[in-house]
Design an enzyme around this catalytic site. Sequence first.
Site, PDB file in Angstrom:
ATOM      1  N   ARG A  38       0.828  -1.210   0.000  1.00 21.09           N
ATOM      2  CA  ARG A  38       0.000   0.000   0.000  1.00 21.09           C
ATOM      3  C   ARG A  38       0.862   1.260   0.000  1.00 21.09           C
ATOM      4  O   ARG A  38       0.525   2.238  -0.671  1.00 21.09           O
ATOM      5  CB  ARG A  38      -0.935  -0.009   1.206  1.00 21.09           C
ATOM      6  CG  ARG A  38      -2.065  -0.991   1.007  1.00 21.09           C
ATOM      7  CD  ARG A  38      -2.961  -1.088   2.214  1.00 21.09           C
ATOM      8  NE  ARG A  38      -4.216  -1.730   1.840  1.00 21.09           N
ATOM      9  CZ  ARG A  38      -4.982  -2.415   2.684  1.00 21.09           C
ATOM     10  NH1 ARG A  38      -4.632  -2.527   3.957  1.00 21.09           N
ATOM     11  NH2 ARG A  38      -6.096  -2.959   2.268  1.00 21.09           N
ATOM     12  N   LYS A 199     -18.351 -18.538  -0.953  1.00 21.69           N
ATOM     13  CA  LYS A 199     -19.810 -18.498  -0.845  1.00 21.69           C
ATOM     14  C   LYS A 199     -20.497 -17.627  -1.875  1.00 21.69           C
ATOM     15  O   LYS A 199     -20.031 -16.537  -2.192  1.00 21.69           O
ATOM     16  CB  LYS A 199     -20.184 -17.973   0.546  1.00 21.69           C
ATOM     17  CG  LYS A 199     -19.855 -18.941   1.650  1.00 21.69           C
ATOM     18  CD  LYS A 199     -20.301 -18.390   2.973  1.00 21.69           C
ATOM     19  CE  LYS A 199     -20.343 -19.491   4.025  1.00 21.69           C
ATOM     20  NZ  LYS A 199     -20.921 -18.978   5.266  1.00 21.69           N
ATOM     21  N   GLY A 357      -8.862 -10.175  -1.871  1.00 20.83           N
ATOM     22  CA  GLY A 357      -7.734 -10.555  -1.008  1.00 20.83           C
ATOM     23  C   GLY A 357      -7.181 -11.926  -1.349  1.00 20.83           C
ATOM     24  O   GLY A 357      -5.980 -12.093  -1.593  1.00 20.83           O
ATOM     25  N   GLY A 380     -12.770  -4.603  -0.399  1.00 19.85           N
ATOM     26  CA  GLY A 380     -14.182  -4.202  -0.360  1.00 19.85           C
ATOM     27  C   GLY A 380     -14.562  -3.246  -1.477  1.00 19.85           C
ATOM     28  O   GLY A 380     -15.637  -3.379  -2.081  1.00 19.85           O
TER      29      GLY A 380
END
Length: 399
Positions: A38, A199, A357, A380
């Site tokens: 980052r 999922k 991720g 996200g």
Amino acid sequence: MPAFRTLDDLGDVRGKVALVRVDLNLPMVDGRATDLTRARAVAPTILELAEAGAKVLLLAHYGRPKGERHSTLSTSYLQGAIEGVLGRKLMYISEVSGPVVEQTLAIFGPGDIGLLENTRFWPGEEANDPAFAAAIAAHGDFYVNDAFSASHRAHASTEGLAHLLPAYAGRAMEAELKALDKALGNPQAPVAAVVGGAKVSTKLAVLEHLVGKVQHLIIGGGMANTFLAARGVDVGKSLCEHELKAQVEAIMDAAEAAGCTVHLPYDVVVATEFAANPPSLRTCNVHEVEADEMILDIGPQATEALADVLKTCRTLVWNGPLGAFETPPFDAATMALAKTAAALTREGSLVSVAGGGDTVAALNHAGVADDFTYVSTAGGAFLEWMEGRELPGVAALVA
Ligand code: ADP
Ligand code: MG
């Protein structure tokens, strides 16, 4: 892509104060940053502004202090790591606004860089309080957002400031927005999307958005089990969300109506226990899974068929591994398809964009992350973008 201003649109910034929102939420263990990705991503923007003579004030969050000062979550802990990446000294400033910031700026010369305290120490940050944003804005001449990964949140430092000062996308933000536009905003067809991971429930909105956007929807991972089960396949002990049958059927209907082909595996890798190289390991047709077996990867035939699909495509967007890739040999399909995508990208026939991720970890494991056109580490924010949602921090740069 809606037009947003970049650093190229800045005039002479010498002596001007730049408020720059960056993502410096570095993973730390025992006071040391364990991954500098980052910091490296935002270094070009910081150095470009400093070299042009701006006084640079960095705004960043660190952890989740929930609106209070938290001694272990001060940005001062990040200072050394960022200085190492920039190859320059910074001044840590214990506030984000007020006299301390004022006095620091009074002694700053052109090109000096200050690291403001953790924006989330103040409740006004996450509440996007206009008074809080105005107090910060009072110190700056212009605002730069270089934190795509924080831009799905409408916080004071990611959204509020953009309405109070002339606002620009930093270099990392600019690169991310351009790559995402090539992948889904304005892609060359045919477009394939790979959606895998554990999922369906966490990615329903992604799937619903993609069926109207792409020609090929490739389903892998645990979510393929849910799709297979919805089609009446017995998936044994596999991770599977049987309760989502109706939603999955609706997605398949929407895909058919939109001319999007949904690719489900026809062979799979199964085992009776989840362990590395288990004795019960075998590959079979999806209709041959035993009651005590679980599907942990898609099979070699399915993987080869998917490689052939990618060869016909011009654009690929990928989120989620095809199998339980952390445990060998259930990484095989993800590795193989990632290598195919990387080779097609190197040849120039495919634009490939990936994010998430575990997806980034899987591409690194395959050794191909650098061969993809763009790999987003945004988490996200990347998923919300894949859902077709407007990100408030990005929208504020356009408005
Ligand atoms: P990302 O972080 O890239 O968005 P996800 O978090 O959605 O990806 O999914 C990654 C996880 O899905 C991994 O931990 C992987 O082990 C798991 N997974 C993939 N396939 C299966 C499967 N068939 N059974 C169980 N877990 C799976
Ligand atoms: Mg994940």
